[in-house]
Motif scaffolding. Structure first.
Motif, PDB file in Angstrom:
ATOM      1  N   VAL A  27     -13.113  12.871 -18.136  1.00 45.07           N
ATOM      2  CA  VAL A  27     -12.510  13.066 -16.814  1.00 45.07           C
ATOM      3  C   VAL A  27     -11.167  13.786 -16.965  1.00 45.07           C
ATOM      4  O   VAL A  27     -10.300  13.355 -17.734  1.00 45.07           O
ATOM      5  CB  VAL A  27     -12.284  11.709 -16.113  1.00 45.07           C
ATOM      6  N   GLU A  28     -10.999  14.865 -16.228  1.00 47.87           N
ATOM      7  CA  GLU A  28      -9.711  15.554 -16.205  1.00 47.87           C
ATOM      8  C   GLU A  28      -8.757  14.784 -15.297  1.00 47.87           C
ATOM      9  O   GLU A  28      -9.148  14.298 -14.236  1.00 47.87           O
ATOM     10  CB  GLU A  28      -9.879  16.990 -15.702  1.00 47.87           C
ATOM     11  N   TYR A  29      -7.507  14.677 -15.726  1.00 43.76           N
ATOM     12  CA  TYR A  29      -6.549  13.899 -14.947  1.00 43.76           C
ATOM     13  C   TYR A  29      -5.135  14.427 -15.155  1.00 43.76           C
ATOM     14  O   TYR A  29      -4.849  15.114 -16.141  1.00 43.76           O
ATOM     15  CB  TYR A  29      -6.615  12.417 -15.339  1.00 43.76           C
ATOM     16  N   GLU A  30      -4.256  14.063 -14.247  1.00 46.23           N
ATOM     17  CA  GLU A  30      -2.836  14.390 -14.364  1.00 46.23           C
ATOM     18  C   GLU A  30      -2.092  13.135 -14.774  1.00 46.23           C
ATOM     19  O   GLU A  30      -2.196  12.097 -14.110  1.00 46.23           O
ATOM     20  CB  GLU A  30      -2.284  14.899 -13.036  1.00 46.23           C
ATOM     21  N   PHE A  31      -1.355  13.211 -15.890  1.00 51.57           N
ATOM     22  CA  PHE A  31      -0.560  12.072 -16.331  1.00 51.57           C
ATOM     23  C   PHE A  31       0.852  12.210 -15.773  1.00 51.57           C
ATOM     24  O   PHE A  31       1.504  13.241 -15.942  1.00 51.57           O
ATOM     25  CB  PHE A  31      -0.505  11.992 -17.854  1.00 51.57           C
ATOM     26  N   ILE A  32       1.316  11.165 -15.110  1.00 44.49           N
ATOM     27  CA  ILE A  32       2.658  11.167 -14.526  1.00 44.49           C
ATOM     28  C   ILE A  32       3.485  10.088 -15.224  1.00 44.49           C
ATOM     29  O   ILE A  32       3.222   8.892 -15.080  1.00 44.49           O
ATOM     30  CB  ILE A  32       2.607  10.908 -13.004  1.00 44.49           C
ATOM     31  N   GLU A  33       4.447  10.514 -16.015  1.00 44.96           N
ATOM     32  CA  GLU A  33       5.310   9.593 -16.758  1.00 44.96           C
ATOM     33  C   GLU A  33       6.268   8.888 -15.802  1.00 44.96           C
ATOM     34  O   GLU A  33       6.969   9.536 -15.019  1.00 44.96           O
ATOM     35  CB  GLU A  33       6.097  10.354 -17.823  1.00 44.96           C
ATOM     36  N   GLU A  34       6.290   7.565 -15.874  1.00 42.99           N
ATOM     37  CA  GLU A  34       7.161   6.776 -15.026  1.00 42.99           C
ATOM     38  C   GLU A  34       8.436   6.369 -15.775  1.00 42.99           C
ATOM     39  O   GLU A  34       8.462   6.341 -17.005  1.00 42.99           O
ATOM     40  CB  GLU A  34       6.437   5.519 -14.527  1.00 42.99           C
ATOM     41  N   ASP A  35       9.460   6.046 -15.022  1.00 43.01           N
ATOM     42  CA  ASP A  35      10.700   5.494 -15.554  1.00 43.01           C
ATOM     43  C   ASP A  35      10.839   4.101 -14.957  1.00 43.01           C
ATOM     44  O   ASP A  35      11.090   3.953 -13.757  1.00 43.01           O
ATOM     45  CB  ASP A  35      11.887   6.376 -15.154  1.00 43.01           C
ATOM     46  N   LEU A  36      10.668   3.079 -15.774  1.00 47.09           N
ATOM     47  CA  LEU A  36      10.672   1.715 -15.242  1.00 47.09           C
ATOM     48  C   LEU A  36      12.048   1.261 -14.787  1.00 47.09           C
ATOM     49  O   LEU A  36      12.172   0.270 -14.061  1.00 47.09           O
ATOM     50  CB  LEU A  36      10.123   0.742 -16.292  1.00 47.09           C
ATOM     51  N   GLN A  37      13.086   1.994 -15.193  1.00 46.27           N
ATOM     52  CA  GLN A  37      14.427   1.692 -14.694  1.00 46.27           C
ATOM     53  C   GLN A  37      14.685   2.357 -13.345  1.00 46.27           C
ATOM     54  O   GLN A  37      15.637   2.012 -12.648  1.00 46.27           O
ATOM     55  CB  GLN A  37      15.485   2.160 -15.715  1.00 46.27           C
TER      56      GLN A  37
END
Length: 221
Positions: A27-37
């Motif tokens: 499956v092709e997908y977009e990864f979105i990096e989060e900032d937990l702070q």
């Protein structure tokens, strides 16, 4: 074409569970990096109850909790099955996934405590590892010879545990004590389904060394 987004963290074993499932399915997908702070509005909107990663967003609809997401991916997308086809094997895979979900967080916590808490944590962690070592005797993976659902659930002990040991200096696993577990871990790290998708061990080591050093510095104040 379906729009698939994954909200996660590059160093999170929970995020990587989902990524591996998507890779296995193609499956092709977009990864979105989060900032937990500084959690993004998209994360807070998509997971308003726990406000945690990972979150899979499929055609605008969010799914939360890594193991729930794995089952969703297996059902929603074509491609190789992640859960076994046989009903009994599926039940066994779910059993070990649940065991790992319940017990492994305590193993990880061992590295962040000191004194009596760490002694107690080590005892609990070694008991979990003993159970896993016994289960994995004469087995390539948790269910038969195919990498699957329970192995993905075990990814913290498959890769991150060794990184935590090296970064913290606290050793839990030796081949003498846990030969079957170590043999499974070798298979795991070299498994063709995920080998090319594993995060850099050097990057993980640098990240968690910094984490442990910061924790130690804060505790000494």
């Amino acid at each position: 074409m379906a729009e698939v987004k994954l909200l996660g963290l590059w160093y999170s074993p929970f995020s990587h569970r989902v990524e591996w499932a998507l890779k296995i399915k193609g499956v092709e997908y977009e990864f979105i990096e989060e900032d937990l702070q500084n959690k993004s509005p998209l994360l807070l909107e998509s997971n308003p109850i726990h406000k945690k990663i990972p979150v899979l967003i499929h055609n605008g609809k969010p799914i939360c909790e890594s193991m729930v997401i794995l089952e969703y991916i297996d059902e929603a997308f074509e491609g190789p099955s992640i859960l076994p086809i046989d009903p009994y094997d599926r039940a066994i895979a779910r059993f070990w996934a649940k065991f790992l979900e319940d017990k492994v967080p305590a193993v990880g916590k061992t590295f962040f405590v000191k004194g009596e808490d760490q002694v107690k944590g080590k005892e609990e962690a070694l008991e979990v590892l003993k159970i896993l070592d016994n289960e994995l005797k004469d087995k390539k993976f948790f269910v038969g010879d195919k990498f699957g659902f329970a192995d993905i659930a075990a990814n913290f002990v498959g890769l991150w545990l060794g990184v935590f040991e090296e970064a913290s200096g606290v050793v839990l696993v030796t081949r003498e004590k846990f030969p079957n577990f170590c043999a499974w871990r070798d298979e795991y790290i070299n498994c063709s389904e995920i080998k090319e998708h594993l995060p850099s061990r050097d990057d993980l080591l640098a990240h968690f060394k910094a984490r442990f050093q910061a924790t130690a510095a804060a505790a000494s104040k």
